[in-house]
Design a protein around this motif. Structure first.
Motif, PDB file in Angstrom:
ATOM      1  N   ILE A  28      13.072  -1.555  11.460  1.00  0.00           N
ATOM      2  CA  ILE A  28      12.009  -0.563  11.263  1.00  0.00           C
ATOM      3  C   ILE A  28      10.970  -0.666  12.374  1.00  0.00           C
TER       4      ILE A  28
ATOM      5  N   ALA B   2       8.187   7.244   6.319  1.00  0.00           N
ATOM      6  CA  ALA B   2       9.615   7.542   6.449  1.00  0.00           C
ATOM      7  C   ALA B   2       9.901   8.960   5.971  1.00  0.00           C
TER       8      ALA B   2
ATOM      9  N   CYS C 122       8.164   0.794   5.854  1.00  0.00           N
ATOM     10  CA  CYS C 122       7.648   1.722   6.870  1.00  0.00           C
ATOM     11  C   CYS C 122       6.142   1.906   6.707  1.00  0.00           C
TER      12      CYS C 122
END
Length: 402
Positions: free
Chosen positions: A108, A138, A131
Motif C-alpha cells: 500500500i 481506496a 490505506c
C-alpha cells in the motif's frame, strides 16, 4: 455418461484493447503504481475474480504498473504478485488472513492508487483501513446488488454476514471511494450500507465475435448455462425449464461451472441424456461454448452485474434470463425484454425459450443490434474506472466531486 470432472481454470488471456479517449474529469494518465487487493483471484472462478484480471489488464494498457495482492489459496497458484497466509472458515470457506501484514502495509505504501475488491471479505476491508492510515482513500469495488441472502446458510450469510457488514463494512466504505459495477448495486449500497456509490458500468474486456448461427426446424435447441453451482444461481431451475421446453421440441442443456450443487445435478444427469455437466472452464472456453449454443439461459435468484449474460449479450448471442440485478437493463432493445422473465414463473421461462426458437433468425438479428448498444454503454466503464484511479492517485481540479 461418464462424469465430467471440473478442471482448474487457467488465467484467461485478454486481447489488447484499442486506445480510448479519457474523461475530461481526469488528465491523461502519468506513470503510476496501482495495487488491486482481492481475497480471490483467478483461477478461482467468478465475476469478482474476472474483474481483477480485467481491471489489471485495462490499467496496464494505460501505462500503470499494476500489482495484485490476494489471499493464498488452499492449493495451487493464484494470479497475484503477492499472496498472504489465509485460513478458510467453514461452512462457506470464508477467507481470513492470518499474516502478511507487513507485505500488505509495504504494498500500500508503494502504490499511488489502491483498488480493493469485494465488501464481504476481511482482506479488502483491512486494506481499505490501512490505506486510510497511510493518508489515502481506496477505491472500494462493490459487486453485489444488496438483495438479501435468502438461499444461503442462516449462520454464515444471514447472521455473521450481517454483523460483519454493520460492524466493519459500513465504517470502511465511509473511509473509501465506493463504486458499484451495477446499477442495482448503487441502490443496494444505499439501502444496505448507507453510502452513495458511483456507478461504473462493468468494463468489458475485448470479446471474440460471435459467428452467425442458424437453427433448423429439426435441429435440437442447444441451451448453455454458465455460472457457479450454488443455490442463488439456481442451476436446478435451468434443468426444469429445459425439461418443460422438451415437451414441445427437442433441446439439450450444457451446464458449465462447479460448486456445491454438482452432486445433485449429477444425479439428475444420470437419467437425462440431454443434460451434460461440463465442469469449470477457462474464460476463452466459456466464450466458445456460449457461441456454439443457440441460446444462453440464466436462472439466478439474486445477482447484480449478471456477467454471465452481459458477455454473451454484448456478442449478440440470444439470452433468456430471470429478471434480477441489472439483467433488464442489458436488454437495451425494448423488443427483447420479453426474454427477461420473472424467475418465479417457470412456465414463462420455458415459453420465452420456445418463442425465441420459433423465430430464431429474426430474433438473432435483433440480439446483434442490441449488442452494439450494450457494448457502447459498457465502453464507458473502462473510461470511468481509469479516470477514478487517476484521480485517486494524483487528484484533479474537481476531484472531490468527481
Amino acid at each position: 455418461m461418464a462424469r465430467a470432472v471440473p478442471t482448474p481454470v487457467p488465467a484467461p488471456t485478454t486481447a489488447v484493447l484499442a486506445p480510448r479517449r479519457h474523461l475530461d474529469v481526469a488528465p491523461a494518465p502519468r506513470a503510476g503504481r496501482a495495487l488491486i487487493v482481492s481475497s480471490f483471484v483467478l483461477p478461482h472462478a467468478g465475476g469478482v475474480e474476472q474483474f481483477v484480471d480485467t481491471a489489471s489488464t485495462l490499467l496496464a494498457e494505460r501505462g500503470w504498473a499494476v500489482r495484485v495482492l490476494a489471499c493464498r489459496p488452499r492449493e495451487g497458484a493464484a494470479a497475484a504478485d503477492v499472496t498472504i497466509p489465509t485460513r478458510f472458515l467453514p461452512p462457506g470457506g470464508w477467507p481470513v488472513p492470518v499474516g502478511g501484514w507487513r507485505a500488505l502495509w509495504r504494498e500500500i505504501g508503494c502504490a499511488d492508487a489502491v483498488v480493493v475488491n469485494g465488501s464481504r471479505h476481511l482482506l479488502p476491508n483491512i486494506a481499505a483501513l490501512a490505506c486510510r492510515l497511510r493518508g489515502r482513500r481506496a477505491i472500494f469495488v462493490l459487486h453485489g446488488s444488496g438483495a438479501p441472502f435468502t438461499t444461503s446458510s442462516f449462520v454464515y450469510h444471514r447472521l455473521l454476514g450481517s454483523a460483519f457488514e454493520w460492524l466493519v463494512v459500513r465504517a470502511t466504505l465511509r473511509l473509501s471511494l465506493p463504486i458499484s459495477l451495477s446499477r442495482a448495486g448503487v441502490g443496494g449500497a444505499r439501502r444496505r450500507y448507507g453510502v452513495e456509490a458511483a456507478h461504473v458500468p462493468y468494463p468489458l474486456r475485448e470479446l471474440p465475435p460471435a459467428m452467425p448461427r442458424a437453427l433448423r426446424p429439426d435441429e435440437p435447441l442447444r441451451v448453455v448455462w454458465v455460472g457457479r453451482l450454488y443455490r442463488e444461481k439456481n442451476p436446478l431451475l435451468a434443468v426444469e425449464v429445459v425439461e418443460r421446453v422438451r415437451r414441445r421440441r427437442d433441446a439439450t442443456l450444457h451446464v458449465y461451472g462447479s460448486g456445491v450443487l454438482w452432486d445433485e445435478l449429477w444425479r439428475l444427469a444420470r437419467d437425462r441424456p440431454w443434460l451434460t455437466l461440463c465442469g469449470s472452464r477457462s474464460w476463452s472456453e466459456v466464450q466458445e461454448a456460449q457461441a456454439t449454443g443457440h441460446v444462453c439461459l440464466s436462472t439466478s435468484l439474486r445477482d447484480a452485474t449478471q456477467i454471465a449474460i452481459l458477455e454473451p449479450l454484448a456478442r449478440g448471442i440470444p439470452v433468456v434470463s430471470t429478471r434480477v440485478g441489472d439483467a433488464p437493463a442489458h436488454y437495451v432493445d425494448g423488443s427483447l425484454r420479453s426474454f427477461c422473465v420473472d424467475g418465479a414463473d417457470h412456465d414463462a421461462l420455458a415459453e420465452a425459450v420456445l418463442a425465441l426458437a420459433s423465430s430464431y433468425a429474426s430474433r438473432r438479428e435483433e440480439f446483434a443490434a442490441n449488442a452494439d448498444l450494450l457494448r457502447a454503454r459498457h465502453a464507458r466503464g473502462q473510461e470511468r474506472l481509469s479516470a477514478l484511479v487517476q484521480i485517486s492517485a494524483f487528484g484533479g481540479p474537481d476531484s472531490d466531486r468527481a
